[in-house]
Design an enzyme around this catalytic site. Structure first.
Site, short mmCIF file in Angstrom:
data_model
loop_
_atom_site.label_atom_id
_atom_site.label_comp_id
_atom_site.label_asym_id
_atom_site.label_seq_id
_atom_site.Cartn_x
_atom_site.Cartn_y
_atom_site.Cartn_z
N ARG A 57 -36.88 32.94 39.12
CA ARG A 57 -38.19 32.45 38.69
C ARG A 57 -38.26 32.74 37.19
O ARG A 57 -37.93 33.85 36.76
CB ARG A 57 -39.30 33.18 39.44
CG ARG A 57 -39.11 33.13 40.98
CD ARG A 57 -40.41 32.98 41.71
NE ARG A 57 -40.24 33.10 43.17
CZ ARG A 57 -40.15 32.06 44.00
NH1 ARG A 57 -40.18 30.83 43.53
NH2 ARG A 57 -40.03 32.24 45.31
N ASP A 113 -40.16 25.86 52.52
CA ASP A 113 -41.56 25.63 52.91
C ASP A 113 -41.84 24.22 53.43
O ASP A 113 -42.86 24.00 54.09
CB ASP A 113 -42.49 25.92 51.71
CG ASP A 113 -42.34 27.33 51.20
OD1 ASP A 113 -41.83 28.19 51.94
OD2 ASP A 113 -42.73 27.58 50.04
N ALA A 172 -44.23 30.03 71.51
CA ALA A 172 -45.32 30.96 71.16
C ALA A 172 -46.61 30.59 71.87
O ALA A 172 -46.93 29.41 72.03
CB ALA A 172 -45.55 30.92 69.65
N LYS A 199 -48.13 36.29 83.11
CA LYS A 199 -47.25 36.33 81.93
C LYS A 199 -46.91 37.77 81.57
O LYS A 199 -47.80 38.63 81.55
CB LYS A 199 -47.95 35.69 80.72
CG LYS A 199 -47.71 34.22 80.60
CD LYS A 199 -48.29 33.71 79.28
CE LYS A 199 -48.14 32.21 79.19
NZ LYS A 199 -47.22 31.79 78.16
N ILE A 238 -35.18 37.28 55.56
CA ILE A 238 -34.05 36.80 56.38
C ILE A 238 -34.15 35.28 56.54
O ILE A 238 -33.14 34.61 56.76
CB ILE A 238 -33.96 37.45 57.79
CG1 ILE A 238 -35.20 37.16 58.64
CG2 ILE A 238 -33.69 38.94 57.69
CD1 ILE A 238 -34.96 37.44 60.12
N GLN A 239 -35.38 34.75 56.39
CA GLN A 239 -35.56 33.29 56.55
C GLN A 239 -34.98 32.50 55.39
O GLN A 239 -34.86 31.28 55.46
CB GLN A 239 -37.06 32.97 56.65
CG GLN A 239 -37.70 33.55 57.89
CD GLN A 239 -39.21 33.66 57.75
OE1 GLN A 239 -39.95 32.79 58.17
NE2 GLN A 239 -39.68 34.75 57.15
#
Ligand code: F6P
Length: 307
Positions: A57, A113, A172, A199, A238-239
């Site tokens: 950056r 993103d 999810a 669940k 980690i993404q």
């Protein structure tokens, strides 16, 4: 980004152009830190995450003085065009440089993103989603064994794309994204319904840019109104790493290749993208001023699929 770099270098060389790799993004332009690349310079990089020429950056590039220095180095080296791989910050910088100094520039959408208008998918998004999914699958084992509720925060800056795709893919129970208002009471009521029907675990995926105060605020709210044992897991950087998915390698190869053709057709101040399988060029300013649609009906679909 490596797959895009490889495609740009090999395509440009194929048409007889000289190509420089600029180190550390715009910092390298300002500091004249760049080197000519040949076909071998990009050998076997397609399978690696990140970028071999590195990135940064650059606060200096946000200033007209910084961009002036960058332009002087561009002129000194007889560089006629820039291809910039990045997100809206990188594209803002390129747009300013083009306006101020008339250099030719093309953007290649590279951000996990997936928030740029003018392309269905950005390079890195698919890999990030797959990495987050792998983490969720692993977390689900603990959640199920201990009958816990996990709130998992994923990246995405102000966009809910990663959360939406990861949430649906990871089964999810709920997904919280900035694009949609959150009804926390509906969320804990649904959790209780799920538990009543047997669940053993629940997972809520929260986008980092959502507006209720992040994973910690959601945890506090649910603990107030239910007796779930709630754990928070923030997946973080980690993404942004790891071997790119097949989808991302193909996308990056195609976009890098097309970016060189856009330069050769004298296009400028545009981003190359792919919409409905077709290659498109979108004015750089539109990539951040126009809103990329995120299909909110997927949330209703997920409510049914995870019930
Ligand atoms: O814009 C891409 C992104 O990965 C966002 O999802 C995230 O918020 C941010 O960058 C992280 O940036 P940094 O590594 O500079 O903290």
């Amino acid at each position: 980004m490596n797959a895009a770099l490889r495609a740009i270098v090999r395509t440009a060389l194929n048409f007889g152009h000289t190509i420089y790799g600029i180190k550390h993004g715009y910092e390298g332009l300002i500091n004249d830190d760049m080197e000519p690349l040949n076909a071998g310079s990009v050998s076997n990089i397609i399978k690696y995450g990140g970028t071999v020429i590195q990135t940064a950056r650059s606060p200096a590039f946000l200033t007209p003085e910084g961009r002036q220095k960058a332009y002087e180095n561009i002129k000194k080296r007889n560089i006629s065009s820039l291809i910039v791989i990045g997100g809206d910050g990188s594209f803002h910088g390129l747009h300013e440089l083009i306006l101020e100094h008339g250099i030719q520039g093309i953007g290649v959408p590279g951000t996990i993103d997936n928030d740029l208008y003018g392309t269905d998918f950005t390079i890195g998004f698919d890999t990030a989603v797959n990495t987050a999914l792998d983490a969720i699958d692993k977390i689900r084992d603990t959640a199920t064994s201990h009958s816990r509720l996990f709130i998992i925060e994923v990246m995405g800056h102000t966009s809910g794309y990663i959360a939406l795709y990861t949430g649906v893919g990871g089964g999810a129970e709920d997904i919280i994204i900035p694009e949609s208002p959150v009804d926390l009471s509906k969320i804990w009521a649904r959790l209780n319904m799920g538990r009543a029907r047997g669940k053993k675990s629940s997972i809520i995926v929260v986008a980092e840019g959502e507006r209720t105060g992040g994973a910690a605020a959601v945890k506090a709210h649910i603990e107030k109104y239910s007796d779930w044992e709630v754990k928070v897991s923030i997946l973080g950087h980690i993404q942004r790493g790891g071997a790119p998915s097949a989808f991302d390698r193909f996308l990056a190869s195609r976009l890098g290749y097309e970016a060189v053709f856009a330069v050769m057709r004298n296009e400028t101040d545009k981003m190359v993208g792919i919409v409905d399988k077709a290659v498109t060029l979108t004015p750089l300013a539109e990539t951040w001023t126009k809103k990329k649609d995120l299909d909110l009906s997927y949330l209703a679909m997920n409510d049914i699929l995870s019930s």
